[in-house]
Design an enzyme around this catalytic site. Structure first.
Site: not given
Length: 466
Positions: A403-405
């Site tokens: 998630n959301e790197p």
């Protein structure tokens, strides 16, 4: 000493399972002196603590609720004498975020990662027909080399404080059931199934992994009626007039694996399978060849009092609310959930997007996380464990790598990091489910994931869209 099988425990003619859940003894170890002080064989000033549960919300004082560092659990368990001759193992559904396990003062397991199961073979350590001592040294500190990522800061008074790179509470503890197992020496270690729909029926290809050479038989039962059987560690089960697994109309078959020596049963393992196909084609999600529109949520395991500890009443209520609102799916944001969640989804016909705890990679830092923080190997381990654990659940239709790197600041390094994980997921999954990576909304991240993933998932105003 670790037994690498991630099969969910079941009792059978050859296997025994005893729950170790209940009220354990618990103690904080802020100075990390417990190992040197011999806490592995007895805690000096413990309090009571329920398992499974997070420890945080049982306290009313800020210091204890927000405690960060080492902490210990301890209980006693009895091993029946008739288990002698079997392999005895202890299985933890999860310990957040890392654990060292001792039985009668001997270290038997060491596990990194707070959201997946691990177990230890303690056959040579336990005392039969006696009580034994089980002790766990756990730690909930965060760093940039782990999943989920964060930092641990030390204040001037010596207190450690967690600084997550993620937007959920850093609950810690023994969050999922602990089980004592008696297993046959020769046994089933793993199995996997894939499905094909043919002429109103289905073909189920299977592979069984064992640690021995004796014959293997496999049966599929509709209730108590046998509808297919085969012999060998690999084969195909043909089911006529197959009843398919569908959204809100789940149908499960009993799946029985036996290792035999003539008429004698060496091992017997039970599970359930749902026959269904799932693919993405021409912009549509196809379940059993028919389009299905996904309506659901990014969820969490958190609940009052018990934190992230498994509570089946809350699980059931959540599913009733999802059905009431018309949802048919959810995403396990941002970590693999307890196995009992997936079992209920299998029974209720709810689709699951299964996600690793790779949230917060980069954390907005100026440094290149893909070069500075060697997390790739741990990420591969977690992804492999998640797929191994969940691959046979019919409810699981998508793998999410994280998630959301940070994808924007170091684009080539980001590609070199995430694309091998995408390839690994496809390599490990016998059903070849689609693979995605959930990203923040911007044109660059959408372009990168379009080039490297099967599906683009963009977080937008706290929702996710494809």
């Amino acid at each position: 000493m670790e037994n690498k099988s991630l099969l969910y425990p079941c009792a059978s003619a050859a296997r025994r399972v005893i729950s170790l859940d209940g009220m354990w003894r618990f103690e904080f170890d802020p100075e990390s002196n417990g190992m040197d002080a011999g806490w592995g064989v007895g805690l000096p000033k413990p309090i009571s603590m329920p398992i499974p549960a997070s420890f945080c919300d049982f306290f009313t004082d800020k210091e204890s609720r927000e405690y960060c560092g080492d902490f210990w659990y301890e209980t006693d368990f009895f091993v029946p004498g008739e288990w002698s001759g079997k392999d005895v193992a202890i299985r933890f559904g999860s310990v957040t975020h890392r654990a060292r396990v001792f039985v009668n003062g001997v270290e038997v397991a060491n596990h990194e990662g707070g959201f997946l199961p691990f177990d230890a073979n303690v056959t040579e350590i336990v005392r039969y027909n006696q009580y034994n001592k089980l002790t766990v040294l756990a730690n909930n500190e965060l760093n940039e080399y782990m999943l989920p990522a964060g930092q641990t800061n030390t204040l001037s008074n010596g207190k450690k404080v967690a600084a997550p790179y993620f937007d959920f509470y850093n609950y810690a503890g023994i969050h999922r059931p602990v089980k004592l197992l008696a297993l046959p020496k020769e046994r089933v270690l793993d199995f996997e199934v894939t499905h094909r729909l043919v002429d109103g029926g289905a073909e189920v290809d299977y592979t069984v992994t064992t640690n021995g050479s004796h014959d293997v038989t496999v049966e599929v039962l509709d209730g108590t009626t046998k509808v297919a059987e085969a012999s060998g560690k690999t084969g195909t089960l043909k089911i006529t007039n197959a009843k398919l697994w569908n959204v809100h109309a789940a149908y499960l078959y009993n799946f029985v694996i036996r290792i035999t020596d003539g008429h004698a049963v060496i091992d017997e393992y039970f599970d359930k399978i749902g026959i269904r196909t799932f693919e993405v084609k021409d912009g549509h999600f196809l379940l059993n060849g028919k389009p299905v529109y996904l309506r659901g949520f990014g969820k969490h395991e958190d609940s009052d009092i018990r934190g992230r500890g498994l509570d089946l009443a809350t699980v059931k209520r959540d599913y009733e609310l999802m059905k009431w609102i018309g949802a048919n799916c959810f995403r396990t944001s941002h970590y693999p959930y307890a196995e009992e969640f997936y079992d209920l989804c299998d029974r209720e016909g709810i689709l699951v997007m299964d996600e690793t705890p790779a949230v917060g990679i980069g954390g907005g830092a100026a440094v290149n996380p893909y070069k500075e923080y060697p997390i790739a190997e741990h990420h591969r381990q977690v992804l492999a464990e998640m797929i191994r654990r969940d691959k046979n659940h019919p409810c699981v239709v998508l793998w999410s790598l994280g998630n959301e790197p940070d994808l924007e600041h170091f684009p080539q390094d980001a590609y070199d990091y995430w694309h091998p994980l995408y390839e690994l997921a496809h390599q490990l999954d016998p059903q070849n489910r689609p693979v995605t990576l959930v990203c923040c909304q911007n044109d660059y991240t959408k372009d990168l994931t379009t080039r490297t993933m099967d599906i683009v998932c963009i977080n937008r105003y706290y929702g996710w869209y494809n």
